[in-house]
Motif scaffolding. Structure first.
Motif, PDB file in Angstrom:
ATOM      1  N   MET A  17      59.534 -18.031 -23.993  1.00 30.94           N
ATOM      2  CA  MET A  17      59.121 -19.156 -23.154  1.00 30.94           C
ATOM      3  C   MET A  17      58.919 -18.689 -21.721  1.00 30.94           C
ATOM      4  O   MET A  17      59.358 -17.601 -21.346  1.00 30.94           O
ATOM      5  CB  MET A  17      60.169 -20.263 -23.192  1.00 30.94           C
ATOM      6  N   ASN A  18      58.243 -19.522 -20.939  1.00 29.98           N
ATOM      7  CA  ASN A  18      58.071 -19.192 -19.529  1.00 29.98           C
ATOM      8  C   ASN A  18      59.130 -19.910 -18.697  1.00 29.98           C
ATOM      9  O   ASN A  18      60.011 -20.590 -19.235  1.00 29.98           O
ATOM     10  CB  ASN A  18      56.638 -19.475 -19.056  1.00 29.98           C
ATOM     11  N   GLN A  19      59.035 -19.780 -17.378  1.00 29.23           N
ATOM     12  CA  GLN A  19      60.035 -20.353 -16.484  1.00 29.23           C
ATOM     13  C   GLN A  19      60.044 -21.880 -16.503  1.00 29.23           C
ATOM     14  O   GLN A  19      61.013 -22.505 -16.079  1.00 29.23           O
ATOM     15  CB  GLN A  19      59.864 -19.809 -15.050  1.00 29.23           C
ATOM     16  N   GLU A  20      59.002 -22.498 -17.011  1.00 28.10           N
ATOM     17  CA  GLU A  20      58.939 -23.957 -17.165  1.00 28.10           C
ATOM     18  C   GLU A  20      59.394 -24.389 -18.561  1.00 28.10           C
ATOM     19  O   GLU A  20      59.232 -25.547 -18.931  1.00 28.10           O
ATOM     20  CB  GLU A  20      57.509 -24.461 -16.907  1.00 28.10           C
ATOM     21  N   VAL A 138      58.992 -15.173 -20.131  1.00 33.06           N
ATOM     22  CA  VAL A 138      57.703 -14.666 -19.680  1.00 33.06           C
ATOM     23  C   VAL A 138      57.357 -15.318 -18.353  1.00 33.06           C
ATOM     24  O   VAL A 138      57.373 -16.547 -18.229  1.00 33.06           O
ATOM     25  CB  VAL A 138      56.601 -14.980 -20.726  1.00 33.06           C
ATOM     26  N   LYS A 139      57.037 -14.495 -17.357  1.00 32.75           N
ATOM     27  CA  LYS A 139      56.675 -15.033 -16.045  1.00 32.75           C
ATOM     28  C   LYS A 139      55.167 -15.241 -16.026  1.00 32.75           C
ATOM     29  O   LYS A 139      54.397 -14.314 -15.793  1.00 32.75           O
ATOM     30  CB  LYS A 139      57.116 -14.085 -14.930  1.00 32.75           C
ATOM     31  N   LYS A 166      54.990  -6.532 -14.669  1.00 37.76           N
ATOM     32  CA  LYS A 166      53.614  -6.907 -14.983  1.00 37.76           C
ATOM     33  C   LYS A 166      52.740  -5.653 -14.966  1.00 37.76           C
ATOM     34  O   LYS A 166      52.938  -4.747 -14.151  1.00 37.76           O
ATOM     35  CB  LYS A 166      53.129  -7.900 -13.920  1.00 37.76           C
ATOM     36  N   ASN A 167      51.787  -5.589 -15.896  1.00 40.01           N
ATOM     37  CA  ASN A 167      50.771  -4.537 -15.847  1.00 40.01           C
ATOM     38  C   ASN A 167      49.411  -5.172 -16.131  1.00 40.01           C
ATOM     39  O   ASN A 167      49.315  -6.391 -16.239  1.00 40.01           O
ATOM     40  CB  ASN A 167      51.103  -3.374 -16.800  1.00 40.01           C
ATOM     41  N   PHE A 173      57.977  -9.885 -17.984  1.00 38.44           N
ATOM     42  CA  PHE A 173      58.829 -10.589 -18.947  1.00 38.44           C
ATOM     43  C   PHE A 173      60.161  -9.867 -19.086  1.00 38.44           C
ATOM     44  O   PHE A 173      60.320  -8.732 -18.649  1.00 38.44           O
ATOM     45  CB  PHE A 173      58.135 -10.760 -20.306  1.00 38.44           C
ATOM     46  N   SER A 174      61.127 -10.559 -19.683  1.00 37.92           N
ATOM     47  CA  SER A 174      62.458  -9.979 -19.867  1.00 37.92           C
ATOM     48  C   SER A 174      63.084 -10.518 -21.153  1.00 37.92           C
ATOM     49  O   SER A 174      62.734 -11.587 -21.635  1.00 37.92           O
ATOM     50  CB  SER A 174      63.353 -10.292 -18.665  1.00 37.92           C
TER      51      SER A 174
END
Length: 184
Positions: A17-20, A138-139, A166-167, A173-174
Motif C-alpha cells: 500500500m501507499n502512504q494513503e 510504496v511512496k 526510487k529509481n 518503497f520499504s
C-alpha cells in the motif's frame, strides 16, 4: 464459529500500500515492483492464499505452488484452478484441508500457515485472526482507490526490514513487519 483460539494454522496478512493506505483501484495494483513480486512469491510459496474475486481476476490466473482460495458472494464456479468459497470460515476450512493434504506428500515444500492476500474486504474479514502483517509501503502519490483498513497503532509492533530508493523504474518503497502486541 471460527475464533482465534481454534485456528489450526496461523494466518498472516500480506499487503502492499501507499502512504494513503491505497492498495489498488478495485481492479489492479497501481505500481509495479519486480523485487516485491519475487519476495511475495518466495514468502507465499507452498501456502494457501485467501483472496477476493477482484484480486483473483486482477492476477488473471491461479498462482502456481499455492492454493488459490477465492472468497466470493457469487454462486458460480468460473475461477479455473481456484478453490471457490462463499464464507471466511469455509475459506479457513479449505486452507486447513489443503495444508493437511499437502503435508502427506513429502516431495512438496509446504508452509503451515495461511495468507490473507487481498483485497480490502478480505483484509477486513481476517485481520483480527492475524498476528503478523507483511507490509510493503510504496511512496507514490495516489489518493483515490481501494484502501487498507486503518490499524490501531497501539496493537502493533512495527519493524522496518528494508528500504529501497526510487529509481527510473520504481518508486521508493520499504518492507515492514507488523507483529501484534499481545494483550495481558
Amino acid at each position: 464459529m471460527l475464533n482465534k483460539g481454534n485456528l489450526k494454522y496461523p494466518i498472516e496478512c500480506v499487503v502492499a500500500m501507499n502512504q494513503e493506505r491505497v492498495i489498488g483501484d478495485g481492479n489492479k495494483l497501481l505500481w509495479h515492483l519486480p523485487g516485491d513480486l519475487k519476495r511475495l512469491k518466495y514468502m507465499t510459496m507452498g501456502a494457501p492464499l485467501i483472496m477476493g474475486r477482484k484480486t483473483f481476476e486482477s492476477i488473471g490466473k491461479p498462482l502456481p505452488g499455492r492454493a488459490n482460495i477465492v472468497l466470493t458472494r457469487s454462486k458460480t464456479n468460473d475461477f479455473d484452478g481456484a478453490i471457490v468459497v462463499n464464507s471466511f470460515d469455509e475459506a479457513i476450512t479449505k486452507a486447513d484441508q489443503w495444508i493437511e493434504q499437502k503435508k502427506n506428500n513429502a516431495e512438496e515444500t509446504i508452509q503451515k500457515k495461511i495468507f490473507l492476500f487481498g483485497g480490502a474486504e478480505i483484509y477486513k474479514l481476517g485481520i483480527d485472526f492475524c498476528d503478523v502483517i507483511q507490509m510493503t509501503k510504496v511512496k507514490i502519490n495516489i489518493i483515490k482507490g481501494t484502501k487498507f483498513l486503518n490499524l490501531n497503532n497501539k496493537d502493533w509492533k512495527k519493524t522496518k526490514l528494508q528500504e529501497f530508493q526510487k529509481n527510473h523504474d520504481t518508486p521508493e518503497f520499504s518492507y515492514w513487519l507488523y507483529q501484534r502486541i499481545k494483550q495481558k
